[in-house]
Design a protein around this motif. Structure first.
Motif, PDB file in Angstrom:
ATOM      1  N   GLY A  17       0.821  -1.210   0.000  1.00 28.71           N
ATOM      2  CA  GLY A  17       0.000   0.000   0.000  1.00 28.71           C
ATOM      3  C   GLY A  17       0.852   1.255   0.000  1.00 28.71           C
ATOM      4  N   ILE A  18       1.934   1.252   0.764  1.00 30.52           N
ATOM      5  CA  ILE A  18       2.821   2.415   0.825  1.00 30.52           C
ATOM      6  C   ILE A  18       3.504   2.627  -0.517  1.00 30.52           C
ATOM      7  CG2 ILE A  18       4.915   3.323   1.903  1.00 30.52           C
ATOM      8  CD1 ILE A  18       4.017   1.859   4.474  1.00 30.52           C
ATOM      9  N   LYS A  19       3.983   1.552  -1.134  1.00 33.82           N
ATOM     10  CA  LYS A  19       4.641   1.677  -2.439  1.00 33.82           C
ATOM     11  C   LYS A  19       3.674   2.224  -3.485  1.00 33.82           C
ATOM     12  CE  LYS A  19       8.114  -1.932  -1.908  1.00 33.82           C
ATOM     13  NZ  LYS A  19       8.546  -3.250  -2.359  1.00 33.82           N
ATOM     14  N   LYS A  20       2.451   1.719  -3.456  1.00 37.93           N
ATOM     15  CA  LYS A  20       1.463   2.164  -4.433  1.00 37.93           C
ATOM     16  C   LYS A  20       1.133   3.642  -4.218  1.00 37.93           C
ATOM     17  CE  LYS A  20      -2.888   0.879  -6.509  1.00 37.93           C
ATOM     18  NZ  LYS A  20      -4.005  -0.049  -6.497  1.00 37.93           N
ATOM     19  N   LEU A  24       1.729   6.662  -6.878  1.00 37.71           N
ATOM     20  CA  LEU A  24       0.711   7.611  -7.324  1.00 37.71           C
ATOM     21  C   LEU A  24       1.151   9.047  -7.080  1.00 37.71           C
ATOM     22  CD1 LEU A  24      -2.654   5.967  -6.253  1.00 37.71           C
ATOM     23  CD2 LEU A  24      -1.912   6.535  -8.556  1.00 37.71           C
ATOM     24  N   GLU A  25       1.728   9.317  -5.921  1.00 40.31           N
ATOM     25  CA  GLU A  25       2.187  10.677  -5.633  1.00 40.31           C
ATOM     26  C   GLU A  25       3.272  11.108  -6.608  1.00 40.31           C
ATOM     27  OE1 GLU A  25       3.399  10.509  -1.575  1.00 40.31           O
ATOM     28  OE2 GLU A  25       1.346  10.427  -0.814  1.00 40.31           O
ATOM     29  N   ARG A  26       4.218  10.215  -6.884  1.00 39.00           N
ATOM     30  CA  ARG A  26       5.279  10.544  -7.841  1.00 39.00           C
ATOM     31  C   ARG A  26       4.714  10.765  -9.233  1.00 39.00           C
ATOM     32  NH1 ARG A  26       8.442   6.009  -5.658  1.00 39.00           N
ATOM     33  NH2 ARG A  26       7.559   4.969  -7.458  1.00 39.00           N
ATOM     34  N   THR A  27       3.777   9.923  -9.631  1.00 40.35           N
ATOM     35  CA  THR A  27       3.181  10.041 -10.962  1.00 40.35           C
ATOM     36  C   THR A  27       2.429  11.356 -11.094  1.00 40.35           C
ATOM     37  OG1 THR A  27       2.959   7.646 -11.058  1.00 40.35           O
ATOM     38  CG2 THR A  27       1.666   8.925 -12.626  1.00 40.35           C
ATOM     39  N   ILE A  28       1.655  11.708 -10.085  1.00 34.33           N
ATOM     40  CA  ILE A  28       0.908  12.971 -10.132  1.00 34.33           C
ATOM     41  C   ILE A  28       1.875  14.143 -10.176  1.00 34.33           C
ATOM     42  CG2 ILE A  28      -0.604  14.472  -8.771  1.00 34.33           C
ATOM     43  CD1 ILE A  28      -2.100  11.937  -7.924  1.00 34.33           C
TER      44      ILE A  28
END
Length: 124
Positions: A17-20, A24-28
């Motif tokens: 969950g933390i990796k995902k 997502l934060e990096r992608t955004i």
């Protein structure tokens, strides 16, 4: 028979969950950077276009200065006035304010007279 000897435990762990979430934060963050970079490129392209137009107008004025004067000035009067859309610029956009399938918070759209406002702000 034990299948997991020498391997990581099979199944979900707390780290997934933390990796995902980090993904997502990096992608955004990347998407926002790409969007901002595209807008900066658009401003720069617009400035280059204006410089090109000015240089072309200077060349045309130099060519017109060498020509003989127009002996039929009444011919240009029949063209009429500019349409109001060109006179006042675009005041609304039909493009949606938010992209349909994007998870990134959209920046304010730039169209019509908004360009002029932004350019006035940049000059000051």
């Amino acid at each position: 028979m034990v299948d997991s000897i020498g391997r990581q435990p099979v199944g979900r762990t707390n780290m997934i969950g933390i990796k995902k979430r980090n993904f997502l934060e990096r992608t955004i963050l990347k998407m926002e950077q790409w969007r901002d970079k595209a807008r900066i490129n658009l401003f720069q392209q617009r400035e280059r276009y204006k410089l090109k137009v000015k240089s072309n107008q200077a060349l045309m004025n130099a060519k017109k200065a060498d020509r003989a004067p127009n002996l039929n000035p009444g011919a240009a009067l029949g063209l009429g006035n500019k349409p109001k859309s060109r006179e006042f610029g675009v005041t609304h956009s039909l493009i949606p304010a938010k992209p349909r399938y994007s998870i990134v918070e959209p920046a304010k759209r730039i169209y019509g007279n908004i360009w002029k406002k932004l350019e006035r702000v940049d000059i000051k």
